[in-house]
Each structure stands twice: as C-alpha cells, then as structure tokens.
Design a protein around this motif. Structure first.
Motif, PDB file in Angstrom:
ATOM      1  N   LEU A 183       0.845  -1.187   0.000  1.00 43.99           N
ATOM      2  CA  LEU A 183       0.000   0.000   0.000  1.00 43.99           C
ATOM      3  C   LEU A 183       0.880   1.236   0.000  1.00 43.99           C
ATOM      4  O   LEU A 183       1.672   1.426   0.908  1.00 43.99           O
ATOM      5  CB  LEU A 183      -0.894   0.032   1.237  1.00 43.99           C
ATOM      6  CG  LEU A 183      -1.878  -1.109   1.391  1.00 43.99           C
ATOM      7  CD1 LEU A 183      -2.629  -0.972   2.705  1.00 43.99           C
ATOM      8  CD2 LEU A 183      -2.853  -1.116   0.234  1.00 43.99           C
ATOM      9  N   SER A 184       0.762   2.069  -0.986  1.00 42.96           N
ATOM     10  CA  SER A 184       1.535   3.310  -1.002  1.00 42.96           C
ATOM     11  C   SER A 184       0.722   4.418  -0.350  1.00 42.96           C
ATOM     12  O   SER A 184      -0.471   4.293  -0.136  1.00 42.96           O
ATOM     13  CB  SER A 184       1.879   3.697  -2.446  1.00 42.96           C
ATOM     14  OG  SER A 184       0.738   4.211  -3.094  1.00 42.96           O
ATOM     15  N   LEU A 228      -2.702   7.745  16.264  1.00 41.43           N
ATOM     16  CA  LEU A 228      -1.856   8.262  17.341  1.00 41.43           C
ATOM     17  C   LEU A 228      -1.924   9.780  17.372  1.00 41.43           C
ATOM     18  O   LEU A 228      -2.313  10.417  16.384  1.00 41.43           O
ATOM     19  CB  LEU A 228      -0.415   7.800  17.153  1.00 41.43           C
ATOM     20  CG  LEU A 228      -0.172   6.292  17.255  1.00 41.43           C
ATOM     21  CD1 LEU A 228       1.275   5.965  16.910  1.00 41.43           C
ATOM     22  CD2 LEU A 228      -0.544   5.772  18.627  1.00 41.43           C
ATOM     23  N   ARG A 229      -1.528  10.392  18.485  1.00 37.09           N
ATOM     24  CA  ARG A 229      -1.533  11.860  18.590  1.00 37.09           C
ATOM     25  C   ARG A 229      -0.749  12.461  17.430  1.00 37.09           C
ATOM     26  O   ARG A 229       0.289  11.945  17.010  1.00 37.09           O
ATOM     27  CB  ARG A 229      -0.963  12.324  19.918  1.00 37.09           C
ATOM     28  CG  ARG A 229       0.503  12.066  20.092  1.00 37.09           C
ATOM     29  CD  ARG A 229       1.128  12.769  21.252  1.00 37.09           C
ATOM     30  NE  ARG A 229       0.511  12.434  22.519  1.00 37.09           N
ATOM     31  CZ  ARG A 229       0.650  13.163  23.619  1.00 37.09           C
ATOM     32  NH1 ARG A 229       1.405  14.227  23.618  1.00 37.09           N
ATOM     33  NH2 ARG A 229       0.065  12.811  24.729  1.00 37.09           N
ATOM     34  N   GLY A 230      -1.304  13.547  16.886  1.00 37.77           N
ATOM     35  CA  GLY A 230      -0.658  14.224  15.770  1.00 37.77           C
ATOM     36  C   GLY A 230      -0.874  13.560  14.425  1.00 37.77           C
ATOM     37  O   GLY A 230      -0.344  14.012  13.418  1.00 37.77           O
ATOM     38  N   HIS A 231      -1.657  12.502  14.386  1.00 34.37           N
ATOM     39  CA  HIS A 231      -1.896  11.762  13.146  1.00 34.37           C
ATOM     40  C   HIS A 231      -3.397  11.668  12.892  1.00 34.37           C
ATOM     41  O   HIS A 231      -4.199  11.675  13.830  1.00 34.37           O
ATOM     42  CB  HIS A 231      -1.317  10.351  13.249  1.00 34.37           C
ATOM     43  CG  HIS A 231       0.159  10.316  13.386  1.00 34.37           C
ATOM     44  ND1 HIS A 231       0.803  10.566  14.580  1.00 34.37           N
ATOM     45  CD2 HIS A 231       1.134  10.079  12.484  1.00 34.37           C
ATOM     46  CE1 HIS A 231       2.104  10.474  14.403  1.00 34.37           C
ATOM     47  NE2 HIS A 231       2.332  10.178  13.138  1.00 34.37           N
ATOM     48  N   LEU A 280       3.702   8.970  10.701  1.00 31.95           N
ATOM     49  CA  LEU A 280       3.206   9.609   9.470  1.00 31.95           C
ATOM     50  C   LEU A 280       2.116   8.796   8.781  1.00 31.95           C
ATOM     51  O   LEU A 280       2.019   8.765   7.569  1.00 31.95           O
ATOM     52  CB  LEU A 280       4.358   9.899   8.507  1.00 31.95           C
ATOM     53  CG  LEU A 280       5.523  10.699   9.096  1.00 31.95           C
ATOM     54  CD1 LEU A 280       6.637  10.841   8.084  1.00 31.95           C
ATOM     55  CD2 LEU A 280       5.056  12.051   9.591  1.00 31.95           C
ATOM     56  N   ASP A 281       1.288   8.137   9.575  1.00 35.05           N
ATOM     57  CA  ASP A 281       0.233   7.300   9.025  1.00 35.05           C
ATOM     58  C   ASP A 281      -1.041   7.497   9.837  1.00 35.05           C
ATOM     59  O   ASP A 281      -1.145   8.448  10.612  1.00 35.05           O
ATOM     60  CB  ASP A 281       0.683   5.843   9.068  1.00 35.05           C
ATOM     61  CG  ASP A 281       0.251   5.063   7.837  1.00 35.05           C
ATOM     62  OD1 ASP A 281      -0.762   5.446   7.227  1.00 35.05           O
ATOM     63  OD2 ASP A 281       0.912   4.077   7.503  1.00 35.05           O
ATOM     64  N   SER A 282      -2.025   6.628   9.686  1.00 33.68           N
ATOM     65  CA  SER A 282      -3.274   6.715  10.444  1.00 33.68           C
ATOM     66  C   SER A 282      -3.884   5.322  10.572  1.00 33.68           C
ATOM     67  O   SER A 282      -3.337   4.343  10.038  1.00 33.68           O
ATOM     68  CB  SER A 282      -4.266   7.656   9.751  1.00 33.68           C
ATOM     69  OG  SER A 282      -4.808   7.027   8.598  1.00 33.68           O
ATOM     70  N   TRP A 283      -5.052   5.240  11.233  1.00 29.55           N
ATOM     71  CA  TRP A 283      -5.719   3.948  11.384  1.00 29.55           C
ATOM     72  C   TRP A 283      -6.047   3.327  10.040  1.00 29.55           C
ATOM     73  O   TRP A 283      -6.207   2.112   9.912  1.00 29.55           O
ATOM     74  CB  TRP A 283      -6.990   4.077  12.232  1.00 29.55           C
ATOM     75  CG  TRP A 283      -8.139   4.764  11.563  1.00 29.55           C
ATOM     76  CD1 TRP A 283      -8.495   6.069  11.692  1.00 29.55           C
ATOM     77  CD2 TRP A 283      -9.072   4.194  10.642  1.00 29.55           C
ATOM     78  NE1 TRP A 283      -9.592   6.346  10.923  1.00 29.55           N
ATOM     79  CE2 TRP A 283      -9.965   5.202  10.255  1.00 29.55           C
ATOM     80  CE3 TRP A 283      -9.246   2.915  10.105  1.00 29.55           C
ATOM     81  CZ2 TRP A 283     -11.010   4.983   9.364  1.00 29.55           C
ATOM     82  CZ3 TRP A 283     -10.288   2.703   9.208  1.00 29.55           C
ATOM     83  CH2 TRP A 283     -11.153   3.727   8.844  1.00 29.55           C
ATOM     84  N   ARG A 284      -6.156   4.160   9.018  1.00 26.25           N
ATOM     85  CA  ARG A 284      -6.545   3.662   7.690  1.00 26.25           C
ATOM     86  C   ARG A 284      -5.540   2.673   7.098  1.00 26.25           C
ATOM     87  O   ARG A 284      -5.872   1.946   6.162  1.00 26.25           O
ATOM     88  CB  ARG A 284      -6.791   4.822   6.748  1.00 26.25           C
ATOM     89  CG  ARG A 284      -8.000   5.636   7.177  1.00 26.25           C
ATOM     90  CD  ARG A 284      -8.237   6.827   6.257  1.00 26.25           C
ATOM     91  NE  ARG A 284      -9.349   7.611   6.721  1.00 26.25           N
ATOM     92  CZ  ARG A 284     -10.637   7.331   6.482  1.00 26.25           C
ATOM     93  NH1 ARG A 284     -10.963   6.275   5.795  1.00 26.25           N
ATOM     94  NH2 ARG A 284     -11.581   8.119   6.946  1.00 26.25           N
ATOM     95  N   THR A 285      -4.347   2.626   7.673  1.00 25.55           N
ATOM     96  CA  THR A 285      -3.372   1.603   7.274  1.00 25.55           C
ATOM     97  C   THR A 285      -3.993   0.217   7.379  1.00 25.55           C
ATOM     98  O   THR A 285      -3.675  -0.687   6.622  1.00 25.55           O
ATOM     99  CB  THR A 285      -2.138   1.672   8.200  1.00 25.55           C
ATOM    100  OG1 THR A 285      -1.509   2.932   8.018  1.00 25.55           O
ATOM    101  CG2 THR A 285      -1.151   0.571   7.938  1.00 25.55           C
ATOM    102  N   PHE A 286      -4.897   0.055   8.335  1.00 21.97           N
ATOM    103  CA  PHE A 286      -5.489  -1.254   8.619  1.00 21.97           C
ATOM    104  C   PHE A 286      -6.846  -1.458   7.958  1.00 21.97           C
ATOM    105  O   PHE A 286      -7.522  -2.443   8.248  1.00 21.97           O
ATOM    106  CB  PHE A 286      -5.623  -1.424  10.138  1.00 21.97           C
ATOM    107  CG  PHE A 286      -4.311  -1.301  10.849  1.00 21.97           C
ATOM    108  CD1 PHE A 286      -3.400  -2.334  10.831  1.00 21.97           C
ATOM    109  CD2 PHE A 286      -3.982  -0.131  11.519  1.00 21.97           C
ATOM    110  CE1 PHE A 286      -2.172  -2.219  11.470  1.00 21.97           C
ATOM    111  CE2 PHE A 286      -2.768  -0.005  12.166  1.00 21.97           C
ATOM    112  CZ  PHE A 286      -1.856  -1.055  12.141  1.00 21.97           C
ATOM    113  N   SER A 287      -7.255  -0.553   7.074  1.00 16.51           N
ATOM    114  CA  SER A 287      -8.610  -0.613   6.519  1.00 16.51           C
ATOM    115  C   SER A 287      -8.885  -1.908   5.757  1.00 16.51           C
ATOM    116  O   SER A 287     -10.024  -2.362   5.729  1.00 16.51           O
ATOM    117  CB  SER A 287      -8.894   0.600   5.630  1.00 16.51           C
ATOM    118  OG  SER A 287      -8.010   0.625   4.531  1.00 16.51           O
ATOM    119  N   ARG A 288      -7.874  -2.500   5.165  1.00 22.14           N
ATOM    120  CA  ARG A 288      -8.094  -3.770   4.452  1.00 22.14           C
ATOM    121  C   ARG A 288      -7.959  -4.970   5.377  1.00 22.14           C
ATOM    122  O   ARG A 288      -8.469  -6.042   5.077  1.00 22.14           O
ATOM    123  CB  ARG A 288      -7.131  -3.888   3.286  1.00 22.14           C
ATOM    124  CG  ARG A 288      -7.419  -2.868   2.205  1.00 22.14           C
ATOM    125  CD  ARG A 288      -6.552  -3.065   1.012  1.00 22.14           C
ATOM    126  NE  ARG A 288      -6.820  -2.019   0.038  1.00 22.14           N
ATOM    127  CZ  ARG A 288      -6.075  -1.800  -1.014  1.00 22.14           C
ATOM    128  NH1 ARG A 288      -5.006  -2.537  -1.244  1.00 22.14           N
ATOM    129  NH2 ARG A 288      -6.376  -0.826  -1.849  1.00 22.14           N
TER     130      ARG A 288
END
Length: 125
Positions: free
Chosen positions: A3-4, A79-82, A55-63
C-alpha cells in the motif's frame, strides 16, 4: 499487496461493523487532554489494538480490519498528531517536553485502554 501513501482508503462506514469515534485520554507533558480518533467493532471478547507507524493513520489497517475475528473487540487508533487525533503543540525551545515521543504514545495507548476498560490486549502494528 503493498500500500503506497497515494492509494485511496475506504471510509470507516464502508468497513462493515466498524464505526469511527473520538476518545479523550489523559495528556502527557501537557495540561490539555489528548483526543484520539479510532475505529472499533465488537464489544466482547479479547481486545485487539492496531497501532500505525509514524506519518500514518488507522486507515493503514482498513483492508485488514474486515478479516479480523468477529468475536474480538478490535480498535484501530490514530496516534496523537496523526489522522483526526489531537495535534499537540511542540515547543522546540524545551526539548524535554516533546509531546511526540514513544513514551508519550505509550501513555496515550494506556490511557485509551483505561478509558475503554481494557485490562489486556493483543497488538498489531
């Protein structure tokens, strides 16, 4: 599949059974509270907490989220700041009070667990 950062992620509402929420946790190196955005599904069974990289978000795990067991309480955090979580002001003149340390993230996750009544969890990240 790799995932890019340029790929489109589905909204939380489109991941069946998941809903996006905010939770206030105790702060770290700050007098204000930290608000963590997260998605979750399930309300019984063992807790599973997904934690993204910098530099990411929960959406990394969306799949991944739809493939996790339905009998678990699954949480994916910003996480805080994300993502949609609090952006804590950093004063570079006082580096000892850096709100973006690993220790601060750990304290936020422990605060999240306490707020949600989670005494133990498995972690993915």
């Amino acid at each position: 599949e790799f995932l890019s950062t340029n790929c489109e992620f589905p909204p939380a509402a489109s991941i069946i059974g998941y809903k996006e929420q905010m939770v206030v946790v105790g702060s770290f190196h700050s007098s204000s509270k930290v608000v963590l955005n997260h998605v979750n599904a399930g309300n019984s069974g063992p807790a599973v907490i997904c934690i993204h990289s910098l530099l990411d978000s929960w959406r990394t795990f969306s799949r991944l989220l739809p493939t996790l067991p339905a009998h678990a309480q699954v949480y994916a955090l910003d996480l805080r700041g994300h993502g949609k979580s609090s952006k804590v002001v950093y004063d570079p003149s006082n580096p000892r009070m850096n709100p973006y340390t690993m220790e601060a993230n750990v304290q936020d996750i422990l605060g999240f667990m306490k707020t949600k009544g989670i005494s133990s969890a498995s972690f993915i990240g």
